[in-house]
Design a protein around this motif. Structure first.
Motif, mmCIF file in Angstrom:
data_model
loop_
_atom_site.group_PDB
_atom_site.id
_atom_site.type_symbol
_atom_site.label_atom_id
_atom_site.label_comp_id
_atom_site.label_asym_id
_atom_site.label_seq_id
_atom_site.Cartn_x
_atom_site.Cartn_y
_atom_site.Cartn_z
ATOM 1 N N HIS A 67 -1.249 -4.087 3.660
ATOM 2 C CA HIS A 67 -0.991 -5.211 2.757
ATOM 3 C C HIS A 67 0.485 -5.186 2.354
ATOM 4 O O HIS A 67 1.004 -4.172 1.897
ATOM 5 C CB HIS A 67 -1.888 -5.086 1.516
ATOM 6 C CG HIS A 67 -1.985 -6.348 0.704
ATOM 7 N ND1 HIS A 67 -0.876 -6.983 0.178
ATOM 8 C CD2 HIS A 67 -3.053 -7.092 0.327
ATOM 9 C CE1 HIS A 67 -1.278 -8.063 -0.480
ATOM 10 N NE2 HIS A 67 -2.595 -8.159 -0.405
ATOM 11 N N TYR A 70 3.321 -7.363 -3.253
ATOM 12 C CA TYR A 70 3.077 -8.637 -3.947
ATOM 13 C C TYR A 70 4.359 -9.432 -4.160
ATOM 14 O O TYR A 70 4.334 -10.649 -4.276
ATOM 15 C CB TYR A 70 2.484 -8.376 -5.343
ATOM 16 C CG TYR A 70 1.084 -7.862 -5.323
ATOM 17 C CD1 TYR A 70 0.148 -8.379 -4.430
ATOM 18 C CD2 TYR A 70 0.673 -6.874 -6.209
ATOM 19 C CE1 TYR A 70 -1.150 -7.910 -4.417
ATOM 20 C CE2 TYR A 70 -0.621 -6.399 -6.204
ATOM 21 C CZ TYR A 70 -1.528 -6.915 -5.309
ATOM 22 O OH TYR A 70 -2.807 -6.452 -5.307
ATOM 23 N N ASN A 105 -1.531 -8.009 6.292
ATOM 24 C CA ASN A 105 -1.880 -9.151 5.445
ATOM 25 C C ASN A 105 -0.780 -9.439 4.431
ATOM 26 O O ASN A 105 -0.202 -8.521 3.856
ATOM 27 C CB ASN A 105 -3.177 -8.793 4.714
ATOM 28 C CG ASN A 105 -3.598 -9.817 3.696
ATOM 29 O OD1 ASN A 105 -3.824 -10.970 4.027
ATOM 30 N ND2 ASN A 105 -3.711 -9.407 2.449
ATOM 31 N N GLU A 142 -3.279 -14.615 3.621
ATOM 32 C CA GLU A 142 -4.405 -14.467 2.695
ATOM 33 C C GLU A 142 -4.663 -15.785 1.967
ATOM 34 O O GLU A 142 -3.722 -16.468 1.547
ATOM 35 C CB GLU A 142 -4.118 -13.337 1.685
ATOM 36 C CG GLU A 142 -5.294 -13.104 0.736
ATOM 37 C CD GLU A 142 -5.187 -11.819 -0.078
ATOM 38 O OE1 GLU A 142 -4.269 -11.011 0.181
ATOM 39 O OE2 GLU A 142 -6.040 -11.644 -0.966
ATOM 40 N N HIS A 211 -11.630 -9.954 2.034
ATOM 41 C CA HIS A 211 -11.464 -9.184 0.794
ATOM 42 C C HIS A 211 -12.682 -9.479 -0.079
ATOM 43 O O HIS A 211 -12.913 -10.630 -0.446
ATOM 44 C CB HIS A 211 -10.191 -9.615 0.049
ATOM 45 C CG HIS A 211 -8.946 -9.034 0.629
ATOM 46 N ND1 HIS A 211 -7.695 -9.479 0.275
ATOM 47 C CD2 HIS A 211 -8.759 -8.012 1.506
ATOM 48 C CE1 HIS A 211 -6.777 -8.765 0.928
ATOM 49 N NE2 HIS A 211 -7.399 -7.874 1.679
ATOM 50 N N GLU A 256 -11.364 -4.818 -3.262
ATOM 51 C CA GLU A 256 -10.148 -4.727 -4.096
ATOM 52 C C GLU A 256 -10.577 -4.902 -5.537
ATOM 53 O O GLU A 256 -9.953 -5.621 -6.316
ATOM 54 C CB GLU A 256 -9.160 -5.836 -3.740
ATOM 55 C CG GLU A 256 -8.661 -5.851 -2.325
ATOM 56 C CD GLU A 256 -7.762 -7.051 -2.053
ATOM 57 O OE1 GLU A 256 -8.192 -8.189 -2.322
ATOM 58 O OE2 GLU A 256 -6.633 -6.840 -1.603
HETATM 59 FE FE FE Z 1 -3.762 -9.703 -1.555
#
Ligand code: FE
Ligand code: FE
Ligand code: ZN
Length: 276
Positions: A67, A70, A105, A142, A211, A256
Motif C-alpha cells: 500500500h 496516504y 495499491n 482503490e 479491503h 484494515e
Molecule cells: Fe487504502
C-alpha cells in the motif's frame, strides 16, 4: 480456499511479516511500502527478501499487497506534491520487483478545488510517466469514500483514469467495502446489482483485491471511518455474502479494521468459519 489476511507492520522486514501472518492463520497480507505519511523507504535487504520468498512458497502465502503512503497525492494542485507522488511510486514499483508478480495499491488522490476532471487527468498523467511495460506488478486504484475532494468515489471516475492510461493492462482495482458503502453503493441489500454495475462500467476482470472493513457510518456518509467486522453499519451477514459471492470468492481479502494482531486473528477465523 479463502484467501484472507490483514494489514501488517513492515517495520521489521518481509520475514517478520510472514511470521506474523503465520501466527494469525493468514495466507496473504498487506503492508505499507514506507511510513504511511511518506518519507524514505528502508533499503531492501536481499537476504530478507530471499528468505521471505522461500517461506511464502512453503506456506502458500500470496499475493502480497503493498500500500502506497496516504500522503501520496498524484492530483495535488502543488507541483512539488505531485512530484513527490511520482518519485515515491516509481521507487516503490522498483522495489516491488524484488517480489515479482504482486499487487501495489494507491489512493487516486484529492483534487482540492481543481475539479474531478483535472484530478483524473493528473492521475493518469502520473501513471503514464511511471508504468513500465516490463514491470510484473499490477497497480491497483482503490475505491474511495468521497470524503473531501477524493477522486475515485464512483466506478465511472475509476474507469476514466483507466481509459486515459496507456499501460492500462497493468491497472486493476482494489474494492474497499467501507469506502464503497460510504460512497453510496448498497453492498448490504444490493450486492448483486453493485457488482453488475462494476462489471458493466469497469469489468470484473479488473477487480484484484478486496479491503474488508465495516463502516462506522451509514451508507453515503462519505466519512471513511473503518469499524471491526460486525461492529458497524455493514454487518456480519453482508460480509458472509461478500466473501462467498461467486464473483468475489477467489479474490484476496484484506482486513484494515481497528485491531491488533489478536483481533485480526479472530476476524480471520470468523470469516473462515463463514466460508461456504
Ligand atoms: Fe487504502
Ligand atoms: Fe482500504
Ligand atoms: Zn479507509
Amino acid at each position: 480456499m479463502l484467501r484472507i489476511g490483514c494489514h501488517l507492520s513492515s517495520a521489521k522486514g518481509y520475514v517478520s511479516m510472514a511470521r506474523q501472518a503465520e501466527k494469525i492463520h493468514a495466507n496473504t497480507f498487506q503492508f505499507f511500502t514506507r511510513n504511511p505519511r511518506g518519507g524514505n523507504a528502508k533499503d531492501i535487504d536481499p537476504s530478507d527478501v530471499k528468505a521471505f520468498l522461500d517461506i511464502a512458497e512453503t506456506n502458500d502465502l500470496s499475493p502480497i499487497l503493498a500500500h502506497a503512503p496516504y500522503t501520496l497525492n498524484a492530483c495535488s494542485a502543488d507541483p512539488a506534491i505531485r512530484d513527490f507522488a511520482r518519485r515515491t511510486m516509481k521507487d516503490d514499483l522498483t522495489r516491488m520487483e524484488y517480489t515479482p508478480g504482486n499487487l501495489y495499491n494507491f489512493h487516486p488522490g484529492s483534487h482540492v478545488k481543481q475539479g474531478t476532471d483535472t484530478g483524473i487527468l493528473l492521475i493518469s498523467q502520473m501513471l503514464n510517466e511511471i508504468l513500465q511495460p516490463e514491470q510484473t506488478t499490477t497497480v491497483l486504484l482503490e475505491t474511495m469514500s468521497g470524503k473531501g475532494s477524493e477522486v475515485g468515489k464512483s466506478f465511472e471516475e475509476l474507469r476514466r483514469i483507466i481509459d486515459l492510461t496507456e499501460q492500462e493492462k497493468l491497472l486493476g482495482i482494489c474494492l474497499d467495502t467501507c469506502h464503497v458503502w460510504d460512497a453510496g453503493y448498497d453492498i448490504v441489500n444490493r450486492l448483486d446489482e453493485v457488482l453488475t454495475e462494476f462489471d458493466t462500467i469497469i469489468g470484473l476482470k479488473r477487480l484484484k483485491a478486496i479491503h474488508l472493513n465495516d463502516s462506522q457510518n451509514p451508507m453515503g456518509s462519505h466519512k471513511d471511518r473503518h469499524a471491526r467486522l460486525g461492529e458497524g453499519y455493514i454487518g456480519l451477514d453482508a460480509f458472509k455474502r461478500i466473501i462467498n459471492h461467486p464473483a468475489l470468492r477467489n479474490l484476496p481479502f484484506y482486513l484494515e479494521t481497528p485491531n491488533e494482531l489478536d483481533g485480526y486473528a479472530k476476524e480471520i477465523q470468523l470469516m473462515r468459519e463463514a466460508r461456504d
